[in-house]
Write a protein that holds these residues in place. Structure first.
Motif, short mmCIF file in Angstrom:
data_model
loop_
_atom_site.label_atom_id
_atom_site.label_comp_id
_atom_site.label_asym_id
_atom_site.label_seq_id
_atom_site.Cartn_x
_atom_site.Cartn_y
_atom_site.Cartn_z
N LEU A 1 -12.14 -15.60 -26.10
CA LEU A 1 -10.77 -15.53 -25.59
C LEU A 1 -9.85 -16.58 -26.21
CD1 LEU A 1 -11.50 -15.02 -21.77
CD2 LEU A 1 -11.34 -13.29 -23.58
N ARG A 2 -10.39 -17.48 -27.00
CA ARG A 2 -9.58 -18.54 -27.60
C ARG A 2 -9.02 -18.09 -28.95
NH1 ARG A 2 -13.77 -19.92 -24.91
NH2 ARG A 2 -13.72 -21.59 -23.34
N LEU B 1 -7.26 -11.92 -26.88
CA LEU B 1 -6.29 -13.00 -27.04
C LEU B 1 -5.28 -12.99 -25.90
CD1 LEU B 1 -5.67 -12.80 -30.89
CD2 LEU B 1 -7.14 -14.39 -29.64
N ARG B 2 -4.90 -11.81 -25.43
CA ARG B 2 -3.98 -11.74 -24.28
C ARG B 2 -4.66 -12.30 -23.02
NH1 ARG B 2 -2.64 -6.52 -26.34
NH2 ARG B 2 -4.04 -5.57 -24.80
N ALA B 3 -5.95 -11.98 -22.88
CA ALA B 3 -6.69 -12.55 -21.74
C ALA B 3 -6.74 -14.06 -21.83
CB ALA B 3 -8.10 -11.96 -21.70
N GLY B 4 -6.92 -14.58 -23.03
CA GLY B 4 -6.94 -16.02 -23.22
C GLY B 4 -5.60 -16.66 -22.91
N ALA C 1 -7.21 -11.58 -16.02
CA ALA C 1 -7.40 -11.86 -17.45
C ALA C 1 -8.51 -10.98 -18.04
CB ALA C 1 -7.72 -13.33 -17.64
N LEU C 2 -9.62 -10.87 -17.30
CA LEU C 2 -10.74 -10.06 -17.81
C LEU C 2 -10.38 -8.58 -17.86
CD1 LEU C 2 -13.74 -11.83 -16.05
CD2 LEU C 2 -13.15 -11.91 -18.48
N GLU D 1 0.58 -21.94 -33.72
CA GLU D 1 1.10 -20.58 -33.58
C GLU D 1 0.46 -19.67 -34.62
OE1 GLU D 1 3.05 -19.38 -31.29
OE2 GLU D 1 3.23 -21.32 -30.27
N LEU D 2 0.13 -18.46 -34.17
CA LEU D 2 -0.51 -17.50 -35.06
C LEU D 2 0.55 -16.56 -35.65
CD1 LEU D 2 -3.66 -16.54 -32.94
CD2 LEU D 2 -3.46 -18.25 -34.75
N ASP D 3 0.47 -16.37 -36.98
CA ASP D 3 1.41 -15.48 -37.69
C ASP D 3 0.64 -14.20 -38.04
OD1 ASP D 3 3.39 -14.29 -39.13
OD2 ASP D 3 3.30 -15.69 -40.82
#
Length: 425
Positions: free
Chosen positions: A290-291, A415-418, A227-228, A297-299
């Motif tokens: 990371l959150r 965000l991908r890591a989160g 993730a990191l 859901e994010l648009d």
């Protein structure tokens, strides 16, 4: 004169003569027997005395042999008692060592769970056994007598008792001789063997628990590093710059483990550096943004990087990500930190900037309302404002930025890591 000197004759009957001869023979025999008895009396007495002496010696030898057997049995009993006491002392030491090991296993599991690192049922069974002290007497049965608890209402005994064999008349006849009881020493030895096997099983369970924790930590370490790696950051550098949590301390008392003492010590010793690494990575993850900045859901309406400016239509650098949302929706802090800006700021409109660990900052722009103040400490998930369209904006949305030492970086990496750590944050 002639008449005086005349001989008188007697006539003796034959039966009288025989009787006299018989009496004479009997008298002679009695006299001979008496003489023989008198002559043999000393020899007979000597033989009787010799016989009684032999019997006495035989009895004394038998008594001595029995005493020797009693002494031998007593000595063997003392040796058995000494052996049992030695075994009890050994088992007590092993059980104390087992409890000490269990405290280490429990401490490791609790520290990992308190840090939010999942270990699958690592401390489910405490594995505590009844402690046996060397000075405590051992019962051959291995249990203490007790009165049973009545499970319900007591019932009277039956009026008539069944006869032996009445329930099963087809059973073969058996003699009334009782089965020979098991010697107490054997019962004690069996109880000690069972206790020794129980300790062995508990020790094996502890070792399996440590190996399970080690496997779980290995999986967690891989997940955290993966993730990191999405962020593209130097995790070692950031971990060194991450502040130590406040409100903790105490004297340094290192845990002394001899890795060559056995498999338990070897596994626990090799576990220490992995625990430290996972703790460090976990602490770093907690400090990074990371959150998601908004629930649900994010648009995403505009990505990070070069784009056509919505007002000038010319090429421009977009330093963040735009998320379209309803006016007034909550905006949350993506990591703990300190609010360094909470005001209207040009094209950002109403903007909040939060400083996190390692020189990382996040910005939240175009808000309709600011709900925090400058200098305020916030945690992950703290509502810092509401979605709006203030500043240089074409409609309600959140402009979200991530910066390292003042330079903008792509927030989607964090965000991908989160997303990889979903459920662990």
């Amino acid at each position: 004169m002639t008449g005086l000197l005349a001989r008188r004759s007697f006539t003796v009957r034959r039966s009288t003569a025989l009787l006299g001869l018989s009496l004479l023979a009997l008298t002679t025999a009695w006299s001979g027997a008496t003489s023989w008895y008198i002559l043999r009396k000393d020899d007979l007495a000597a033989r009787l005395i010799s016989r009684e002496t032999s019997r006495q010696y035989a009895y004394e030898d038998r008594i001595a042999a029995l005493r020797a057997d009693v002494d031998r049995l007593a000595s063997r009993a003392l040796l058995d008692q000494d052996g049992v006491e030695a075994r009890v002392g050994e088992i007590a030491m092993r059980q104390a060592e087992l409890e000490s090991r269990q405290s280490l296993v429990s401490a490791v599991a609790e520290s990992l769970q308190s840090a939010g690192i999942g270990v699958s049922q690592a401390n489910k069974n405490p594995l505590r056994q009844r402690m046996i002290k060397p000075e405590e007497p051992i019962r051959a049965s291995g249990v203490t007598s007790f009165a049973p608890f009545a499970s319900g209402k007591p019932t009277p005994a039956p009026e008539t008792l069944p006869l032996r064999g009445a329930d099963d008349r087809s059973a073969p006849w058996q003699s009334g001789e009782a089965e020979e009881p098991t010697p107490p020493a054997k019962r004690v030895a069996e109880a000690l063997i069972q206790l020794d096997q129980s300790i062995e099983r508990s020790s094996a369970t502890q070792l399996a628990t440590l190996r399970e924790i080690d496997q779980s930590l290995g999986d967690t370490q891989k997940t955290l590093r993966s993730a990191l790696a999405e962020t593209g950051l130097d995790t070692d550098k950031l971990a060194a710059a991450t502040p130590v949590p406040k409100g903790v301390g105490g004297p340094f008392v290192p845990v002394k483990l001899d890795a060559s003492a056995g498999p338990f010590e070897t596994t626990l010793s090799s576990l220490q550096p992995r625990i430290a690494t996972v703790m460090r990575l976990r602490n770093l993850v907690e400090q990074l943004p990371l959150r998601r900045p908004m629930p649900g859901e994010l648009d995403m309406s505009s990505n990070f990087g070069y784009r056509s400016d919505p007002f000038t239509r010319g090429l421009a650098l977009h330093t963040g990500i735009d998320f379209r949302a309803e006016h007034g929706s909550q905006i949350r802090a993506t990591a703990p930190g300190k609010v360094i800006t909470a005001e209207y700021s040009g094209g950002y409109g109403n903007m909040v900037e939060i400083e996190h660990a390692g020189g990382v900052t996040t910005r939240y722009g175009h808000m309709s309302a600011i709900l925090v103040s400058e200098g305020q400490m916030v945690t992950s998930g703290t509502v810092v404002g509401r979605v709006g369209s203030t500043g240089r904006s074409t409609g309600p949305h959140l402009h979200y930025e991530t910066r390292i030492d003042g330079d903008p970086v792509d927030p989607s990496r964090f965000l991908r890591a989160g997303n990889k750590l979903a459920g662990q944050l």
